[in-house]
Design a protein around this motif. Structure first.
Motif, PDB file in Angstrom:
ATOM      1  N   ILE A   1      43.160  30.363  37.644  1.00  0.00           N
ATOM      2  CA  ILE A   1      41.861  30.248  38.137  1.00  0.00           C
ATOM      3  C   ILE A   1      40.595  30.592  37.733  1.00  0.00           C
ATOM      4  O   ILE A   1      39.432  30.918  38.507  1.00  0.00           O
ATOM      5  CB  ILE A   1      42.791  32.015  38.608  1.00  0.00           C
ATOM      6  N   TYR A   2      40.445  31.891  37.006  1.00  0.00           N
ATOM      7  CA  TYR A   2      39.540  31.790  35.912  1.00  0.00           C
ATOM      8  C   TYR A   2      38.363  30.956  35.670  1.00  0.00           C
ATOM      9  O   TYR A   2      37.183  30.835  35.939  1.00  0.00           O
ATOM     10  CB  TYR A   2      39.526  33.345  34.757  1.00  0.00           C
ATOM     11  N   THR A   3      38.663  29.683  35.022  1.00  0.00           N
ATOM     12  CA  THR A   3      37.575  28.465  35.060  1.00  0.00           C
ATOM     13  C   THR A   3      37.546  27.662  36.172  1.00  0.00           C
ATOM     14  O   THR A   3      36.078  28.002  36.300  1.00  0.00           O
ATOM     15  CB  THR A   3      38.085  28.093  34.262  1.00  0.00           C
ATOM     16  N   SER A   4      38.705  27.382  36.923  1.00  0.00           N
ATOM     17  CA  SER A   4      37.609  26.686  37.943  1.00  0.00           C
ATOM     18  C   SER A   4      37.153  27.662  39.596  1.00  0.00           C
ATOM     19  O   SER A   4      36.365  27.486  39.872  1.00  0.00           O
ATOM     20  CB  SER A   4      38.544  26.208  39.457  1.00  0.00           C
ATOM     21  N   GLY A   5      37.668  28.842  39.992  1.00  0.00           N
ATOM     22  CA  GLY A   5      36.714  29.821  40.351  1.00  0.00           C
ATOM     23  C   GLY A   5      35.415  30.179  39.616  1.00  0.00           C
ATOM     24  O   GLY A   5      34.138  30.101  41.003  1.00  0.00           O
ATOM     25  N   THR A   6      35.132  30.616  38.044  1.00  0.00           N
ATOM     26  CA  THR A   6      33.823  30.629  38.059  1.00  0.00           C
ATOM     27  C   THR A   6      33.035  29.753  38.097  1.00  0.00           C
ATOM     28  O   THR A   6      31.174  29.495  38.473  1.00  0.00           O
ATOM     29  CB  THR A   6      33.538  31.973  36.567  1.00  0.00           C
ATOM     30  N   ALA A   7      33.869  28.503  38.154  1.00  0.00           N
ATOM     31  CA  ALA A   7      32.645  27.115  37.802  1.00  0.00           C
ATOM     32  C   ALA A   7      32.913  27.419  39.367  1.00  0.00           C
ATOM     33  O   ALA A   7      31.274  26.084  39.485  1.00  0.00           O
ATOM     34  CB  ALA A   7      33.721  26.254  37.459  1.00  0.00           C
ATOM     35  N   ALA A   8      33.206  27.752  40.638  1.00  0.00           N
ATOM     36  CA  ALA A   8      32.812  27.918  41.571  1.00  0.00           C
ATOM     37  C   ALA A   8      31.447  28.508  42.272  1.00  0.00           C
ATOM     38  O   ALA A   8      31.424  28.407  43.114  1.00  0.00           O
ATOM     39  CB  ALA A   8      33.708  27.671  42.395  1.00  0.00           C
ATOM     40  N   GLY A   9      31.609  29.474  41.423  1.00  0.00           N
ATOM     41  CA  GLY A   9      29.980  29.652  41.353  1.00  0.00           C
ATOM     42  C   GLY A   9      30.511  31.542  41.597  1.00  0.00           C
ATOM     43  O   GLY A   9      30.133  32.462  42.761  1.00  0.00           O
ATOM     44  N   LYS A  10      31.572  31.731  42.317  1.00  0.00           N
ATOM     45  CA  LYS A  10      33.093  33.408  42.726  1.00  0.00           C
ATOM     46  C   LYS A  10      32.855  34.342  41.192  1.00  0.00           C
ATOM     47  O   LYS A  10      32.787  33.665  39.991  1.00  0.00           O
ATOM     48  CB  LYS A  10      34.037  33.147  42.939  1.00  0.00           C
ATOM     49  N   ARG A  11      32.754  35.190  42.215  1.00  0.00           N
ATOM     50  CA  ARG A  11      33.119  36.512  40.449  1.00  0.00           C
ATOM     51  C   ARG A  11      34.793  36.780  41.119  1.00  0.00           C
ATOM     52  O   ARG A  11      35.276  36.094  42.102  1.00  0.00           O
ATOM     53  CB  ARG A  11      32.777  37.701  41.440  1.00  0.00           C
ATOM     54  N   VAL A  12      35.326  36.498  39.386  1.00  0.00           N
ATOM     55  CA  VAL A  12      36.407  36.617  39.344  1.00  0.00           C
ATOM     56  C   VAL A  12      36.707  37.253  38.534  1.00  0.00           C
ATOM     57  O   VAL A  12      36.985  37.947  37.401  1.00  0.00           O
ATOM     58  CB  VAL A  12      37.639  35.426  39.019  1.00  0.00           C
ATOM     59  N   GLN A  13      38.488  38.000  38.897  1.00  0.00           N
ATOM     60  CA  GLN A  13      38.886  38.955  38.440  1.00  0.00           C
ATOM     61  C   GLN A  13      40.508  38.547  37.729  1.00  0.00           C
ATOM     62  O   GLN A  13      41.233  38.346  39.466  1.00  0.00           O
ATOM     63  CB  GLN A  13      39.096  40.788  38.321  1.00  0.00           C
ATOM     64  N   ALA A  14      40.888  37.879  36.711  1.00  0.00           N
ATOM     65  CA  ALA A  14      42.168  37.594  36.388  1.00  0.00           C
ATOM     66  C   ALA A  14      43.054  38.480  35.412  1.00  0.00           C
ATOM     67  O   ALA A  14      42.426  38.024  34.257  1.00  0.00           O
ATOM     68  CB  ALA A  14      42.412  35.749  36.317  1.00  0.00           C
ATOM     69  N   LEU A  15      43.919  38.684  35.508  1.00  0.00           N
ATOM     70  CA  LEU A  15      44.823  39.087  35.033  1.00  0.00           C
ATOM     71  C   LEU A  15      45.548  38.519  34.654  1.00  0.00           C
ATOM     72  O   LEU A  15      46.771  37.982  35.576  1.00  0.00           O
ATOM     73  CB  LEU A  15      45.616  40.915  35.616  1.00  0.00           C
ATOM     74  N   GLY A  16      46.360  38.167  32.969  1.00  0.00           N
ATOM     75  CA  GLY A  16      47.301  37.663  32.892  1.00  0.00           C
ATOM     76  C   GLY A  16      49.066  38.553  32.301  1.00  0.00           C
ATOM     77  O   GLY A  16      48.653  39.333  32.821  1.00  0.00           O
ATOM     78  N   GLY A  17      49.629  37.311  31.117  1.00  0.00           N
ATOM     79  CA  GLY A  17      50.182  38.019  30.268  1.00  0.00           C
ATOM     80  C   GLY A  17      50.143  39.051  29.631  1.00  0.00           C
ATOM     81  O   GLY A  17      48.980  39.562  29.631  1.00  0.00           O
ATOM     82  N   ALA A  18      51.453  39.477  28.630  1.00  0.00           N
ATOM     83  CA  ALA A  18      52.174  40.573  28.302  1.00  0.00           C
ATOM     84  C   ALA A  18      52.968  40.047  26.734  1.00  0.00           C
ATOM     85  O   ALA A  18      53.669  39.728  27.717  1.00  0.00           O
ATOM     86  CB  ALA A  18      51.875  42.127  29.410  1.00  0.00           C
ATOM     87  N   LYS A  19      53.295  40.904  25.813  1.00  0.00           N
ATOM     88  CA  LYS A  19      53.240  41.423  25.340  1.00  0.00           C
ATOM     89  C   LYS A  19      53.577  42.328  24.862  1.00  0.00           C
ATOM     90  O   LYS A  19      52.704  43.218  23.603  1.00  0.00           O
ATOM     91  CB  LYS A  19      53.547  40.419  24.895  1.00  0.00           C
ATOM     92  N   ASN A  20      54.569  43.748  25.427  1.00  0.00           N
ATOM     93  CA  ASN A  20      53.751  45.129  25.408  1.00  0.00           C
ATOM     94  C   ASN A  20      54.904  45.939  24.274  1.00  0.00           C
ATOM     95  O   ASN A  20      55.986  45.929  23.906  1.00  0.00           O
ATOM     96  CB  ASN A  20      54.110  46.244  26.253  1.00  0.00           C
ATOM     97  N   HIS A  21      53.748  46.709  23.116  1.00  0.00           N
ATOM     98  CA  HIS A  21      55.049  46.570  22.355  1.00  0.00           C
ATOM     99  C   HIS A  21      54.857  48.027  22.015  1.00  0.00           C
ATOM    100  O   HIS A  21      54.103  48.756  22.919  1.00  0.00           O
ATOM    101  CB  HIS A  21      54.388  46.976  20.460  1.00  0.00           C
ATOM    102  N   MET A  22      56.091  49.213  22.131  1.00  0.00           N
ATOM    103  CA  MET A  22      56.429  50.230  21.489  1.00  0.00           C
ATOM    104  C   MET A  22      56.997  50.551  20.158  1.00  0.00           C
ATOM    105  O   MET A  22      58.018  50.254  19.357  1.00  0.00           O
ATOM    106  CB  MET A  22      57.403  50.527  22.442  1.00  0.00           C
ATOM    107  N   VAL A  23      55.662  51.333  19.260  1.00  0.00           N
ATOM    108  CA  VAL A  23      55.926  51.707  18.126  1.00  0.00           C
ATOM    109  C   VAL A  23      56.522  52.921  17.946  1.00  0.00           C
ATOM    110  O   VAL A  23      56.217  54.355  18.664  1.00  0.00           O
ATOM    111  CB  VAL A  23      54.521  51.942  17.351  1.00  0.00           C
ATOM    112  N   VAL A  24      57.977  53.406  16.976  1.00  0.00           N
ATOM    113  CA  VAL A  24      58.483  54.137  17.023  1.00  0.00           C
ATOM    114  C   VAL A  24      58.387  54.826  15.747  1.00  0.00           C
ATOM    115  O   VAL A  24      58.844  54.466  14.594  1.00  0.00           O
ATOM    116  CB  VAL A  24      59.458  54.158  17.658  1.00  0.00           C
TER     117      VAL A  24
END
Length: 497
Positions: free
Chosen positions: A236-259
């Motif tokens: 969506i980011y690459t195709s949207g920006t190529a079409a001249g649009k503003r894009v905010q595209a939030l993707g995946g995660a792998k969140n760590h918890m350090v103890v």
């Protein structure tokens, strides 16, 4: 609310029957039963929605900030009054427990609270006499028509992250919800109508990739907001920006918890269990990896196992359920395959929730914990999006930090410690967009902004809060010079009072 087979789009302030001839069934993940059928919008229906939105946007942008704030205030009141109804719709289509669904609605409503302050949020700046007789001021103006493409895991909260700010800023907003959980979007549309929002300012188009690509390609859509997986965010980011649009595209995660070794074990175990298994692990801020440092590993793992034994898996209709089903049979099987792969690669399965007395024909799976997970294992590298917690043991803080920073995702990270110095150093060192100190799910409150680093965010526009205001507006700078008049003659034109 729409019942079985009655789901429609929402265009120009009213239900709009689908005409594409394409549709998908919506299933209750707690039973596998069909809830409704969602129409899938064609490019022609996208054109209809955009035309109505563009017409409405011209009037809405000219509406006073005071009136916009009044509508936002009315909307946040309707949202809270109907929170239980909305939560039940979410639970029926997503499967999460009623408590989780209510929490989602509450966090979404915070963004409506924030947006009621739009008269303050859109204040510009002014500089007098930048040159002789010349003044300069700045203003922020709306983009026009904007669209939001949202995921299945938070069918109310994520749309509220987007639409409240976009609408408050003077835009018309088109929502394309996940086809797996479409009904809550229609309920939000009804709430906007009841709050007094003019027709066409908020629209809903159900759809799939064909619909998404039509939205991205449409010349009258100025911006796209997206939350979902990294591969789709990248597309969506690459195709949207190529079409001249503003894009905010939030993707995946792998969140760590350090103890760290000095952490409160009970607090850390409580946090790990709630953050890993809440919403069945189907959230981008879930804790996926616990990183115990040194000798705390064994007592921490024992405390985590003890707490998991008290969790109850069941449907939202069970008031004692802690964990609901996964969104689909296919996704459940995918999550199970990661558990099997982790064991094959050498991890120890110390809590096995793959089988159990799970109710009915739903897509249930209990919590799983894999110990001694290494960075080369797929259960560590990939976003699993399910009730699977990896434990990666290290000996030092530096090893823990390297583990977090070397991962491709940088959405969120947390540290549990009693040391203020260690906590401050971690917040300085860690390469993640959102950091928790003795807080396992550090989702920012609405007057900050949400977004990660690295492969968790494409572009530089985070979502909601101040970044949301900047994303949904563009700055205009006005430089002005007025001819100096003979003040002795002004009384002829402007009688004194």
């Amino acid at each position: 609310m729409p019942e079985h087979h009655d789901l429609q789009h929402w265009i120009n302030g009213r239900p709009h029957a689908g005409s594409s001839g394409r549709s998908l069934p919506v299933l209750d993940p707690a039973s596998g039963a069909e809830v409704t059928i969602a129409p899938l919008a064609s490019a022609q229906e996208v054109d209809e929605a955009v035309a109505a939105a563009a017409s409405a946007a011209r009037t809405w942008r000219a509406t006073s900030l005071a009136r916009r704030a009044e509508v936002l205030y009315a909307f946040r009141n309707v949202l809270r009054e109907r929170a239980d109804e909305l939560a039940r719709v979410i639970s029926r289509e997503n499967g999460k427990t009623h408590g989780d669904a209510l929490g989602e609605v509450a966090r979404g409503a915070e963004n409506a609270d924030f947006a009621t302050g739009i008269p303050e949020l859109l204040k510009g700046s002014f500089s007098e006499q930048v040159s002789t007789g010349v003044d300069v001021h700045s203003i922020r103006q709306p983009l026009g028509v904007v669209a939001g493409i949202t995921p299945f895991n938070f069918p109310a909260m994520v749309p509220l992250w987007m639409c409240t700010t976009a609408i408050a800023c003077g835009n018309a907003f088109i929502l394309k919800p996940s086809e797996k959980v479409p009904t809550s979007a229609i309920l939000l549309a009804q709430m906007w109508r009841d709050a007094g929002l003019p027709n066409g300012v908020f629209s809903v188009l159900h759809g799939d990739r064909e619909t998404v690509d039509a939205l991205i390609a449409h010349p009258k859509i100025a911006a796209i907001s997206f939350v979902g997986s990294t591969p789709v965010a990248r597309h969506i980011y690459t195709s949207g920006t190529a079409a001249g649009k503003r894009v905010q595209a939030l993707g995946g995660a792998k969140n760590h918890m350090v103890v760290l070794p000095d952490a409160d074990i009970d607090a850390a175990a409580d946090a790990a269990v709630s953050a890993a298994f809440g919403s069945a692990g189907e959230r981008c801020m879930a804790i996926s990896v616990v990183v115990p440092v040194g000798d705390i590993a064994e007592p921490l793992l024992a405390a985590i196992k003890d707490r998991i034994s008290a969790l109850r898996v069941g449907p939202a209709s069970d008031p004692d359920a802690d964990i609901g089903p996964l969104i689909s049979a296919e996704h459940r099987d995918r999550v199970l395959s990661y558990v099997a792969a982790g064991m094959a690669e050498g991890a120890d399965l110390v809590v096995d929730g793959r089988t159990g007395d799970h109710p009915g024909d739903g897509y249930f799976m209990g919590p799983c914990v894999l110990d001694r997970v290494t960075p080369t294992m797929s259960v560590y590298t990939d976003e699993i999006f399910g009730p699977v917690l990896a434990v990666s043991r290290v000996n030092t803080y530096d090893e823990a930090l390297a583990l977090v920073n070397e991962h491709e995702f940088g959405n969120g990270a947390a540290i549990f410690t009693r040391s203020g110095g260690a906590a401050r150093q971690f917040s300085f060192d860690v390469e993640a967009g959102m950091v928790g100190i003795n807080v396992p799910v550090p989702v920012p409150v609405a007057h900050f902004s949400f977004g990660g680093w690295k492969a968790s965010l494409f572009g530089d526009a985070r979502i909601y809060g101040p970044d949301g205001v900047r994303f949904y507006t563009r700055e205009k700078v006005v430089t002005s010079r007025w001819q100096t008049e003979d003040t002795s003659r002004m009384s002829l034109h402007f009688p004194s009072t």
